[in-house]
Design a protein around this motif. Structure first.
Motif, PDB file in Angstrom:
ATOM      1  N   MET A  97       0.834  -1.203   0.000  1.00 23.13           N
ATOM      2  CA  MET A  97       0.000   0.000   0.000  1.00 23.13           C
ATOM      3  C   MET A  97       0.867   1.251   0.000  1.00 23.13           C
ATOM      4  O   MET A  97       0.614   2.206  -0.736  1.00 23.13           O
ATOM      5  N   THR A  98       1.909   1.231   0.826  1.00 18.12           N
ATOM      6  CA  THR A  98       2.811   2.377   0.885  1.00 18.12           C
ATOM      7  C   THR A  98       3.479   2.602  -0.466  1.00 18.12           C
ATOM      8  O   THR A  98       3.615   3.740  -0.930  1.00 18.12           O
ATOM      9  N   THR A  99       3.889   1.492  -1.101  1.00 16.99           N
ATOM     10  CA  THR A  99       4.518   1.595  -2.416  1.00 16.99           C
ATOM     11  C   THR A  99       3.590   2.308  -3.390  1.00 16.99           C
ATOM     12  O   THR A  99       3.997   3.205  -4.137  1.00 16.99           O
ATOM     13  N   PHE A 100       2.299   1.897  -3.363  1.00 13.85           N
ATOM     14  CA  PHE A 100       1.344   2.510  -4.284  1.00 13.85           C
ATOM     15  C   PHE A 100       1.212   4.006  -4.005  1.00 13.85           C
ATOM     16  O   PHE A 100       1.297   4.827  -4.921  1.00 13.85           O
ATOM     17  N   VAL A 101       1.024   4.345  -2.738  1.00 15.34           N
ATOM     18  CA  VAL A 101       0.821   5.752  -2.392  1.00 15.34           C
ATOM     19  C   VAL A 101       2.044   6.575  -2.788  1.00 15.34           C
ATOM     20  O   VAL A 101       1.930   7.637  -3.412  1.00 15.34           O
ATOM     21  N   LEU A 102       3.233   6.057  -2.472  1.00 16.97           N
ATOM     22  CA  LEU A 102       4.464   6.772  -2.830  1.00 16.97           C
ATOM     23  C   LEU A 102       4.565   6.946  -4.342  1.00 16.97           C
ATOM     24  O   LEU A 102       4.847   8.043  -4.837  1.00 16.97           O
ATOM     25  N   ALA A 103       4.306   5.836  -5.073  1.00 19.40           N
ATOM     26  CA  ALA A 103       4.421   5.886  -6.533  1.00 19.40           C
ATOM     27  C   ALA A 103       3.435   6.904  -7.102  1.00 19.40           C
ATOM     28  O   ALA A 103       3.761   7.670  -8.018  1.00 19.40           O
ATOM     29  N   PHE A 104       2.244   6.927  -6.513  1.00 18.99           N
ATOM     30  CA  PHE A 104       1.227   7.862  -6.991  1.00 18.99           C
ATOM     31  C   PHE A 104       1.676   9.306  -6.730  1.00 18.99           C
ATOM     32  O   PHE A 104       1.557  10.174  -7.591  1.00 18.99           O
ATOM     33  N   ILE A 141      -0.918  -0.702  -8.689  1.00 20.60           N
ATOM     34  CA  ILE A 141       0.479  -0.335  -8.967  1.00 20.60           C
ATOM     35  C   ILE A 141       0.796  -0.590 -10.439  1.00 20.60           C
ATOM     36  O   ILE A 141       1.381   0.253 -11.130  1.00 20.60           O
ATOM     37  N   MET A 142       0.366  -1.765 -10.934  1.00 18.88           N
ATOM     38  CA  MET A 142       0.657  -2.088 -12.330  1.00 18.88           C
ATOM     39  C   MET A 142      -0.040  -1.122 -13.272  1.00 18.88           C
ATOM     40  O   MET A 142       0.535  -0.674 -14.275  1.00 18.88           O
ATOM     41  N   GLY A 143      -1.286  -0.758 -12.939  1.00 20.89           N
ATOM     42  CA  GLY A 143      -2.029   0.206 -13.763  1.00 20.89           C
ATOM     43  C   GLY A 143      -1.370   1.573 -13.733  1.00 20.89           C
ATOM     44  O   GLY A 143      -1.284   2.277 -14.753  1.00 20.89           O
ATOM     45  N   LEU A 144      -0.862   1.913 -12.544  1.00 17.21           N
ATOM     46  CA  LEU A 144      -0.243   3.229 -12.368  1.00 17.21           C
ATOM     47  C   LEU A 144       0.999   3.381 -13.255  1.00 17.21           C
ATOM     48  O   LEU A 144       1.223   4.429 -13.864  1.00 17.21           O
TER      49      LEU A 144
END
Lengths: 502, 330
Positions: B13-20, B275-278
């Motif tokens: 979840m953190t990875t996604f938020v950071l990447a976003f 994440i993959m979509g992002l």
């Protein structure tokens, strides 16, 4: 007093055959409420088979089981658990990937509105475990707790689901003293509530500490049922081993062994085998005696470097060496025939020929393959010398009988022409004829000047060929017997009493 | 110490938020409901597939057939709607029955014949792809008015985002899957099976029923993903969605589920999909990067997550509490 009570479980005349061989022969087992009953016997005596036949893991071939006076006929461990007989195995049979509560309640979780009620589950798990003296967080993964705690959780689950009879199959084998205390207090607590507990272990001290009565098995038969308050450890060991009082003929002549070839000082590995001293001379057989789990196999493994020693030193012909891996041992002309030939020894699908030359080739290195003619010569020589009976050296070794497999394994090591050969249970699970041949072979090798270390659970065998016998107990060398001292009687006594003085 | 599977979820979840946040700091227009809505719509079919894959992987198995099942579903629907007057809803039900039964059949073979799931579902993959070819080798357009109706179901969010029905179906599937996995006995049995099938059997888990149900769910959700994909593309094509099973597996692993089974959360899979979509969205926004960078980044992420799981597994057993500390004096 016990005889006036009604038994909670009464198994009568349990028979079990495996492919024609008798594994259990009219075995009786009676359990009274509130007792801890030890089930004893050497490996292969039929303890596990009996338990599996009682709980329905095996289909028994005869006999009746009565629980609380009613006949039962469980078809699976799950069914016998529902009837009231719970089993806890040595390797904890729980799911490390799930929480403690999940493990306690899997399959009978509390529900609320057709969904799992986690809060109630955790609450009850905490409550149940408090009853076992554990104050742990049941929402945590099982794997985050020690084996002892996992063992208690397994016991708790079995008791919650069954509640009449609890079978503990070597529950303390991998626990340290403090942890064993925890399990013992749990067991005592259960018997005070009127449960009957069957306790299977190889540790006799623990048996006498915890149990009330014992049933001793040997070769699939009950050889005795004793109240432990009335007997000594020696009596039980004698029952287990069933040693014959007539003296076995000693064949090992008082030949004078040659020079010391291998000498170990304070050699040991923490948690496996206490440090020991051992001098091995050319042309002698050192027998390792002791009950299962006493450190026989561990001694063999430490010397060969299967597990490397963490203390002590070794000298080979006066030169200091490090025995850190089987490879170095092989380079120093040591050989080891392991105890479990199916998993550690033979490569089942390879041919007999390939199995025999495996170690020789390994020592040569894979870049220098042996010549085909040389291979054939070696294989033919040993097949003949050891009288290995086979249709062709090309057949897969798994098709050979146990005795012939064992001889092929011996051939593998003899082909490397070792100075020192370590044999761990060389006669386990082979028929009588092959048995005698292997003993003869050990004799012959000794006469040729080889130094051998042989670990065996068969006293008569050790008496027959050993120049010296080292007795092990609780992973420690307790006694060394020489010459005239080597009799089954003395060995058994040393094992049971653990006498240390020479 | 925190429980490792949950920690893996938080890390995803953190990875996604950071990447976003990083993407948004470069391209502020990414912080819009439009991007979020498209993220859900574009990944709906993959998301649904990954839900089923999570069940299968949690139980210690694998399902390679799902990509082919999606392609088959698309062609199946397109051909039926072209050649018969069947209402799409009836066709949907029929299709879901076929793919669920197909999954159940694979589950039965895996359980009763004791075959490795990899081989059985690999066979299933070829079978389904072949069946799709048999039905039609061309791309068959779907022109049924009902499809237009479904495609018109849109919730327009402030900021120009268009949340479509298929994104909603995906989110619903995740919610249901979460309830099933965590709040039913079947769900716990899935984890038990993934922990150790032998132990689960001794503890009374009905292995046969659980295994078959798991693969039936995988097949059913792949069928549902096929329906969603046909709505998304308005066509059925036998060459579509090649390799989607691998994307789904990647999403499950990035979501923190152990590939060997027994540990993970379906919520993690959801973030794995996001994440993959992002990454794809970022590449679209950038405009200069080749779309193959998606694969490279996913490869790197997968590798990182596998290492992470190894480290977490190691940390849990290292931190084992000794008996003496937790035992009360009794």
């Amino acid at each position: 007093m016990e005889t006036q009570m009604k038994p909670i479980l009464r198994a009568k005349g349990i028979d079990k055959f495996f492919a024609g061989a008798i594994a259990l022969d009219k075995v009786d087992l009676t359990l009274y409420p509130g007792e801890v009953h030890a089930l004893l016997g050497e490996n292969g005596a039929g303890k596990s088979t009996l338990i599996k036949s009682l709980t329905g893991a095996y289909h028994r071939d005869g006999g009746t089981i009565e629980l609380d006076g009613a006949q039962i006929d469980p078809r699976s461990p799950v069914e016998s658990q529902a009837l009231g007989i719970g089993t806890v195995y040595q390797e904890v049979n729980l799911l490390e990937n799930m929480s403690v509560s999940d493990n306690l309640f899997l399959g009978w979780q509390p529900m609320k509105r057709r969904l799992l009620d986690h809060r109630e589950m955790h609450r009850r798990a905490r409550e149940i475990l408090k009853g076992y003296g554990l104050d742990i967080d049941p929402t945590q993964l099982l794997s985050s707790y020690s084996i002892a705690i996992q063992q208690v959780v397994a016991i708790a689950r079995a008791v919650e689901l069954s509640g009449k009879v609890l079978i503990l199959d070597e529950p303390t084998a991998s626990l340290d003293r403090e942890e064993i205390e925890l399990v013992f207090s749990v067991v005592r607590n259960l018997t005070s509530r009127g449960m009957a507990v069957v306790f299977i272990t190889h540790f006799l001290d623990q048996v006498f500490e915890l149990c009330d009565r014992a049933t001793v098995l040997r070769n699939g038969c009950v050889v005795g049922e004793r109240k432990l308050a009335d007997v000594s450890q020696g009596d039980i060991v004698e029952l287990m081993l069933g040693h014959h009082l007539e003296a076995t003929k000693r064949r090992a002549k008082q030949s004078s062994p040659g020079e010391t070839i291998l000498s170990m000082k304070g050699f040991g590995k923490r948690g496996m085998i206490e440090p020991f001293d051992l001098d091995l001379r050319e042309g002698e057989v050192v027998g390792l005696a002791g009950l299962l789990g006493s450190g026989r196999t561990e001694t063999c493994k430490v010397i060969f470097g299967v597990v490397s020693a963490d203390q002590g030193s070794a000298e080979l012909s006066g030169k200091s060496i490090r025995l850190s891996s089987p490879r170095t041992a092989l380079e120093h002309s040591l050989g080891l025939c392991p105890e479990d030939r199916k998993t550690d020894g033979i490569v089942g699908d390879l041919s007999v020929r390939e199995n025999i030359i495996l170690s020789l080739q390994a020592r040569q290195g894979w870049t220098r393959p042996l010549k085909r003619s040389r291979i054939n010569q070696i294989v033919d020589e040993y097949v003949k010398a050891l009288d290995i009976r086979l249709a062709s050296p090309n057949m897969p070794i798994r098709l050979l009988s146990g005795g012939n497999q064992q001889k092929a394994l011996l051939a593998r090591w003899l082909a490397t022409e070792p100075d020192i050969l370590i044999l761990d249970e060389p006669t386990r699970g082979i028929d009588v004829g092959a048995h005698a041949e292997i003993i003869d072979l050990i004799e012959r090798l000794r006469e040729q000047g080889m130094a051998l270390i042989v670990a065996s659970s068969e006293m008569e065998e050790l008496v027959a060929y050993s120049t010296r016998v080292v007795v092990l107990r609780d992973r420690r060398q307790v006694r060394e017997l020489r010459g005239e001292e080597i009799t089954t009687d003395r060995i058994v006594k040393s094992i049971s009493q653990g006498e240390t003085a020479a | 110490m925190m429980r490792s599977p949950r920690l893996a979820l938080y890390i995803t979840m953190t990875t996604f938020v950071l990447a976003f946040l990083i993407s948004a700091s470069q391209y502020p227009s990414m912080l819009s409901t439009r991007v979020v809505a498209n993220l859900l719509t574009d990944n709906a079919f993959l998301g649904l597939t990954a839900v089923g894959m999570t069940f299968v992987i949690l139980s210690g198995g694998i399902d390679l057939s799902v990509g082919s099942v999606i392609a088959f579903s698309g062609v199946f629907l397109a051909v039926i709607l072209r050649d018969t007057s069947m209402h799409p809803l009836v066709a949907f039900v029929l299709l879901l029955m076929v793919t669920t039964a197909f999954g159940a059949a694979m589950g039965s073979i895996i359980h009763y014949l004791e075959m490795p799931p990899f081989i059985v579902t690999l066979a299933g993959m070829f079978l389904m792809r072949g069946l799709a070819y048999v039905l039609s080798t061309d791309s068959v357009p779907i022109t049924h008015p009902f499809y237009d109706t479904i495609q018109d179901v849109v919730w327009k969010a402030p900021g120009g985002g268009r949340f479509r029905l298929i994104g909603g179906i995906m989110i619903l599937a995740y919610i249901v899957a979460m309830i099933v996995l965590h709040k039913t006995r079947f769900g716990r049995n899935v984890y038990a099976l993934g922990g150790s099938a032998g132990t689960a059997r001794l503890m009374g888990v009905p292995i046969a029923r659980t295994t078959i149900t798991i693969y039936a769910i995988g097949g059913g959700l792949a069928g549902l993903a096929g329906i969603v994909y046909s709505i998304y593309t308005s066509a059925g094509y036998s060459l579509a969605t090649v390799g989607v099973e691998l994307d789904a597996i990647a999403a499950v692993v990035i979501g923190g589920t152990l590939l060997s089974g027994g540990s993970g959360y379906v919520a993690g899979t959801f973030f794995g999909i996001l994440i993959m979509g992002l990454i794809q969205t970022y590449i679209v926004f950038d405009g200069t990067l080749s779309s193959w960078w998606t694969k490279i980044v996913i490869g790197g992420l997968l590798f990182a997550f596998i290492m992470l799981q190894k480290a977490l597994g190691w940390a849990t057993t290292k931190g084992r509490r000794p008996a003496s500390e937790s035992a009360t004096q009794s």
